[in-house]
Design a protein around this motif. Sequence first.
Motif, PDB file in Angstrom:
ATOM      1  N   ASP A 177       0.847  -1.173   0.000  1.00 17.11           N
ATOM      2  CA  ASP A 177       0.000   0.000   0.000  1.00 17.11           C
ATOM      3  C   ASP A 177       0.885   1.226   0.000  1.00 17.11           C
ATOM      4  N   ALA A 179       3.039  -2.960   3.458  1.00 17.26           N
ATOM      5  CA  ALA A 179       2.489  -4.279   3.149  1.00 17.26           C
ATOM      6  C   ALA A 179       3.290  -5.427   3.731  1.00 17.26           C
ATOM      7  N   ARG A 217      -6.484  -0.799   5.417  1.00 15.14           N
ATOM      8  CA  ARG A 217      -5.794  -0.856   4.124  1.00 15.14           C
ATOM      9  C   ARG A 217      -5.692  -2.300   3.618  1.00 15.14           C
ATOM     10  N   ARG A 253      -6.982  -3.777   0.062  1.00 17.31           N
ATOM     11  CA  ARG A 253      -6.082  -4.476  -0.853  1.00 17.31           C
ATOM     12  C   ARG A 253      -6.553  -5.897  -1.138  1.00 17.31           C
ATOM     13  N   ARG A 255      -9.746  -3.279  -4.990  1.00 17.86           N
ATOM     14  CA  ARG A 255      -8.365  -2.868  -4.748  1.00 17.86           C
ATOM     15  C   ARG A 255      -7.771  -2.029  -5.883  1.00 17.86           C
TER      16      ARG A 255
END
Length: 536
Positions: free
Chosen positions: A191, A196, A240, A244, A249
């Motif tokens: 992200d 991530a 987030r 995702r 996403r």
Amino acid sequence: MFQQSSTADLGNVPLAVARVIQHLSRLVPGKMDRNAFFQILSRQLRLLFNYDRFCINLYDAEREFLNLFTAADGTVVESLSNTRIAQNTVAGMAIASRKPVVINDLASQDVGDTPLPLASVGLNATIALPLILNREVIGTLHVSFVRQPDNVVEILNFLLELSPVLTTFLFAVLAEERSSANGNRDPAPPDASGSAPLVDRLLETQDMARVMSVARKVAKLHIPVLIIGETGTGKSMLARWLHRSSPRRAANFVKVNCPSLAPTLFESEMFGYAKGAFTGAYAKRIGRIEMAQSGTLFLDEIGELSPDMQSKLLQVMEENSFERVGEARSIGVDIRVLSATNIDLEKALLEGRLRRDLFYRLASVILRLPPLRQRKNDIPILVEYFISQFSRQWDLRPPRLSRGVLGDLCNHDWPGNIRELRNVISRLLLHSLDGAVTESFVRDALHEWEPSAETEAPAPASPEAVPAVEGRLLHVGAGSCSGPALPTLEENERAHILEALRLTGGRLSGPRGAAALLGVPRSTLQHRLRKLGITP
């Protein structure tokens, strides 16, 4: 601090550009990953000249949006949204003119209603270049400085030479991502905050198993999710991850920091406004809801919205439409709403601070994030991550923590959760410049803000309880700490903020201000000051 490096290579611009291209070309045989691309590029730029912040924005010309390509290298500007409109930004100036923009006094610039975010964290000079491919602007490149360097002309000439080739590489990275998505493979890109890898590791720990068993099921659905938990437990990070991992996403993830929304500006911020809607509305502005079209709208700290703002938000969720300020035309909206709060929901509902009808709309599913003191397995992961992050940011050699030091960190109760841990690790790294990180220093850092110096600290874990892996860190088994009664969270927060104000001389903003020290946006700190009745 970044190491001082020679800028002699900038005297031969073609040679400097060739060196950067040579390193970037190593990505071609393998996967064109945006994170690897950005890391190689930032590393090569830093070898050529010193900067304090470097970032790349992607530009969506149809909607006039800017999307942060990946995490910026250097100074963190938390007040900058990862997705925002291009109007009234330095990037917008470069896009509109299709020429480089060089500013040596950001604080004096007037491109909108508020000071430029870069100036609020002490950055005073910046260079912005449009990245143009086939006559279309696909993004912008930015390097910023606390003080404009003496060789700014050389830096600008170098970036002008580099930008056409860089744009081609950037396009290849984006094309690779689209190809992966079309091949029905989940690219799972980092992200925009660059977190991530940390997210993936944290969400796989044993202590998060119960939460994630539900989160994985609801991620694929279009229903609203309410994330609850104490301040600093990672609610934004989980939001987030949900985005995702969802079918949305590919669209925008738009975060709204509810405490920073003034009631008088709620409609213009959330719904946008038409040109001429009021004095000063010289152009159409897209609101946060429209920015999240086909994507995810994340309402952080939803419990801080006033009843009137809650009512307007509820109307949008019920009707799936809204009107810009100054327009009578209704705009249909297709968004998924995620929200988060740290308030006592039952108490807030009883007192009427949170509307029941809005709560029922937001809370189709509730995910409760446990505090860090109940997630002992996460502490070594976070420690290792923050050490790596700060070491790269400040160009330091990562210190090796002894098992005793790690034991003290794992046995602390962390009333401030992940945010408190991050601040402690930053202090440990700064201390490591003067000497080894000792258990004594760690204990002092952990218990500095306790109400009584005579309070007995938890016993440190024995070295055997914290094994090492490859000379570094390993997961620590979940455990519990016993000891005297702790002060309330509000008391801890008050003491924590007061100490930050003392250390920064009452300064709120800037890289040496209390907000940066506490790891929160200035607007959030100001809100907490008002709520706690603290006058800086």
